[in-house]
Design an enzyme around this catalytic site. Structure first.
Site, PDB file in Angstrom:
ATOM      1  N   HIS A  90      -6.311 -63.095 -42.225  1.00 35.38           N
ATOM      2  CA  HIS A  90      -6.436 -64.180 -43.198  1.00 35.38           C
ATOM      3  C   HIS A  90      -6.022 -65.527 -42.604  1.00 35.38           C
ATOM      4  O   HIS A  90      -6.401 -66.573 -43.118  1.00 35.38           O
ATOM      5  CB  HIS A  90      -5.566 -63.912 -44.430  1.00 35.38           C
ATOM      6  CG  HIS A  90      -5.923 -62.654 -45.154  1.00 35.38           C
ATOM      7  ND1 HIS A  90      -7.111 -62.487 -45.828  1.00 35.38           N
ATOM      8  CD2 HIS A  90      -5.254 -61.486 -45.300  1.00 35.38           C
ATOM      9  CE1 HIS A  90      -7.161 -61.287 -46.375  1.00 35.38           C
ATOM     10  NE2 HIS A  90      -6.045 -60.655 -46.069  1.00 35.38           N
ATOM     11  N   HIS A 117       2.537 -70.300 -40.537  1.00 39.74           N
ATOM     12  CA  HIS A 117       1.118 -69.989 -40.493  1.00 39.74           C
ATOM     13  C   HIS A 117       0.345 -71.232 -40.896  1.00 39.74           C
ATOM     14  O   HIS A 117       0.930 -72.244 -41.305  1.00 39.74           O
ATOM     15  CB  HIS A 117       0.787 -68.807 -41.420  1.00 39.74           C
ATOM     16  CG  HIS A 117       1.096 -69.084 -42.859  1.00 39.74           C
ATOM     17  ND1 HIS A 117       2.316 -68.788 -43.428  1.00 39.74           N
ATOM     18  CD2 HIS A 117       0.355 -69.648 -43.843  1.00 39.74           C
ATOM     19  CE1 HIS A 117       2.308 -69.148 -44.692  1.00 39.74           C
ATOM     20  NE2 HIS A 117       1.129 -69.684 -44.973  1.00 39.74           N
ATOM     21  N   HIS A 119      -3.542 -73.063 -42.560  1.00 36.30           N
ATOM     22  CA  HIS A 119      -4.741 -72.964 -43.383  1.00 36.30           C
ATOM     23  C   HIS A 119      -5.685 -74.071 -42.928  1.00 36.30           C
ATOM     24  O   HIS A 119      -5.253 -75.202 -42.698  1.00 36.30           O
ATOM     25  CB  HIS A 119      -4.400 -73.133 -44.859  1.00 36.30           C
ATOM     26  CG  HIS A 119      -3.441 -72.100 -45.374  1.00 36.30           C
ATOM     27  ND1 HIS A 119      -3.858 -70.920 -45.960  1.00 36.30           N
ATOM     28  CD2 HIS A 119      -2.082 -72.065 -45.385  1.00 36.30           C
ATOM     29  CE1 HIS A 119      -2.796 -70.200 -46.300  1.00 36.30           C
ATOM     30  NE2 HIS A 119      -1.708 -70.872 -45.973  1.00 36.30           N
ATOM     31  N   GLU A 129      -4.567 -76.884 -48.065  1.00 39.39           N
ATOM     32  CA  GLU A 129      -4.448 -76.268 -49.378  1.00 39.39           C
ATOM     33  C   GLU A 129      -4.056 -77.313 -50.419  1.00 39.39           C
ATOM     34  O   GLU A 129      -4.718 -77.464 -51.446  1.00 39.39           O
ATOM     35  CB  GLU A 129      -3.439 -75.121 -49.327  1.00 39.39           C
ATOM     36  CG  GLU A 129      -3.895 -73.991 -48.417  1.00 39.39           C
ATOM     37  CD  GLU A 129      -3.409 -72.634 -48.894  1.00 39.39           C
ATOM     38  OE1 GLU A 129      -4.248 -71.808 -49.264  1.00 39.39           O
ATOM     39  OE2 GLU A 129      -2.177 -72.418 -48.868  1.00 39.39           O
ATOM     40  N   HIS A 142       2.408 -74.290 -42.816  1.00 40.12           N
ATOM     41  CA  HIS A 142       3.476 -73.830 -43.701  1.00 40.12           C
ATOM     42  C   HIS A 142       4.558 -73.150 -42.869  1.00 40.12           C
ATOM     43  O   HIS A 142       4.283 -72.149 -42.202  1.00 40.12           O
ATOM     44  CB  HIS A 142       2.942 -72.826 -44.731  1.00 40.12           C
ATOM     45  CG  HIS A 142       1.994 -73.420 -45.716  1.00 40.12           C
ATOM     46  ND1 HIS A 142       1.126 -72.654 -46.483  1.00 40.12           N
ATOM     47  CD2 HIS A 142       1.787 -74.718 -46.084  1.00 40.12           C
ATOM     48  CE1 HIS A 142       0.422 -73.467 -47.260  1.00 40.12           C
ATOM     49  NE2 HIS A 142       0.802 -74.714 -47.038  1.00 40.12           N
ATOM     50  N   THR A 225       0.674 -68.994 -51.718  1.00 39.46           N
ATOM     51  CA  THR A 225      -0.726 -69.389 -51.912  1.00 39.46           C
ATOM     52  C   THR A 225      -1.699 -68.274 -51.554  1.00 39.46           C
ATOM     53  O   THR A 225      -2.905 -68.510 -51.444  1.00 39.46           O
ATOM     54  CB  THR A 225      -1.055 -70.649 -51.084  1.00 39.46           C
ATOM     55  OG1 THR A 225      -0.895 -70.357 -49.690  1.00 39.46           O
ATOM     56  CG2 THR A 225      -0.166 -71.815 -51.481  1.00 39.46           C
ATOM     57  N   THR A 226      -1.187 -67.067 -51.356  1.00 40.68           N
ATOM     58  CA  THR A 226      -2.023 -65.880 -51.184  1.00 40.68           C
ATOM     59  C   THR A 226      -1.439 -64.781 -52.070  1.00 40.68           C
ATOM     60  O   THR A 226      -0.251 -64.816 -52.407  1.00 40.68           O
ATOM     61  CB  THR A 226      -2.051 -65.397 -49.726  1.00 40.68           C
ATOM     62  OG1 THR A 226      -0.710 -65.154 -49.279  1.00 40.68           O
ATOM     63  CG2 THR A 226      -2.710 -66.420 -48.808  1.00 40.68           C
TER      64      THR A 226
END
Length: 307
Positions: A90, A117, A119, A129, A142, A225-226
């Site tokens: 992901h 991690h 995004h 995000e 993040h 957020t996941t």
């Protein structure tokens, strides 16, 4: 022919409405891969339908200045470590093996770093995000922390303020950011899902803006957020962006999801604020007030420069 197309579309939508499969990003959803896209994450995990979800759009004119949002204290952020970088299917995630902490900054406790991690969008396009006044940046970092007395993240997530995430935006630069070369160069080794490699020595401080640019930020209460979207996160989003070249940004889009397709669009759309208040630090306002005060004093003593 049109009837066949309509029938296929209805079949696709019917499968989507059932919430078949695991959760995924919108970029992964197809009729052949009917996973739970963001609009259906609540089917993968009920908490994703909560009222304190992240990310959000920050409307700067509606933020409130909070004097408690002082300068952060970063401990061991400058110490180098050799982390393990992984394509987890992901995102790209790096475990943080050293004891680095954050405190002050209006946080209710001392928090220790666990992992970071990212995004991103597609080939350097919009992919953050969180958004600021509707603007979506190319990528978002993040750095995940948990209260220092917890021994694992799952336990910390049971605490409404157990996790603190520092969020940083990226902007496109005309030149490469050499501080990011250890991360960018290692991406080639983890293109496939579950690919992992050891990072060259790196420090958390080299990945974020310099300390003098970390005084202006936003704060709100939200969630992961996941999925499972747990509402236990104290969010801090810094205003100062991190520069990366277009080639550096594009390198992330060369990674692959588990089905071999390009790992792009790895962001959750912004969620309703549902009455939450977003606060801002006083960094920039204090600097402006100081400059205004200085000008006023100079003028009062007749020391200002003539026009």
């Amino acid at each position: 022919m049109q009837l066949l197309v309509v029938s296929a579309l209805l079949a696709c939508l019917w499968g989507f409405s059932r919430g078949a499969g695991d959760w995924c990003y919108q970029s992964q959803f197809t009729c052949d891969h009917q996973c739970n896209a963001p609009a259906k994450w609540n089917l993968a995990n009920g908490a994703c339908g909560g009222r304190l979800q992240s990310p959000i759009n920050i409307v700067t004119r509606k933020t409130l200045k909070d004097e408690r949002l002082t300068k952060f204290i970063f401990s061991n952020y400058q110490q180098t470590f050799r982390g393990n970088i992984k394509n987890n299917g992901h995102s790209v995630q790096v475990g943080i093996p050293l004891y680095a902490t954050i405190s002050a900054g209006g946080l209710p406790a001392v928090y220790k770093a666990v992992q970071f991690h990212l995004h991103w969008g597609t080939n350097g396009g919009p992919g953050s995000e969180h958004t600021i006044d509707g603007e979506q940046f190319p990528m978002e970092l993040h750095i995940v922390h948990m209260k220092q007395h917890y021994t694992d993240l799952m336990t910390a997530l049971a605490d409404p303020e157990g996790v603190a995430v520092l969020g940083f935006f990226y902007e496109r630069s005309n030149s490469a950011n050499k501080k990011y070369e250890p991360v960018i160069n290692t991406l080639r080794s983890i293109k496939n899902t579950n690919g992992n490699a050891s990072l060259p020595p790196v420090s958390l401080s080299q990945l974020i803006p310099t300390e003098q640019n970390l005084t202006t930020y936003y704060r709100y209460k939200g969630s992961l957020t996941t999925p499972g979207c747990t509402e236990a996160v104290v969010w801090t989003l810094f205003e100062s962006p991190i520069p990366l070249s277009i080639d550096q940004l594009r390198a992330f889009s060369e990674l692959k999801f588990h089905d071999g397709k390009p790992m792009v669009g790895t962001f959750r759309p912004v969620q309703p604020l549902n009455g939450r208040q977003v606060y801002r630090s006083g960094g920039s306002a204090v600097l402006f007030s100081s400059a205004l005060l200085f000008t006023t004093i100079m003028t009062a003593f007749g020391l200002s420069h003539p026009n």
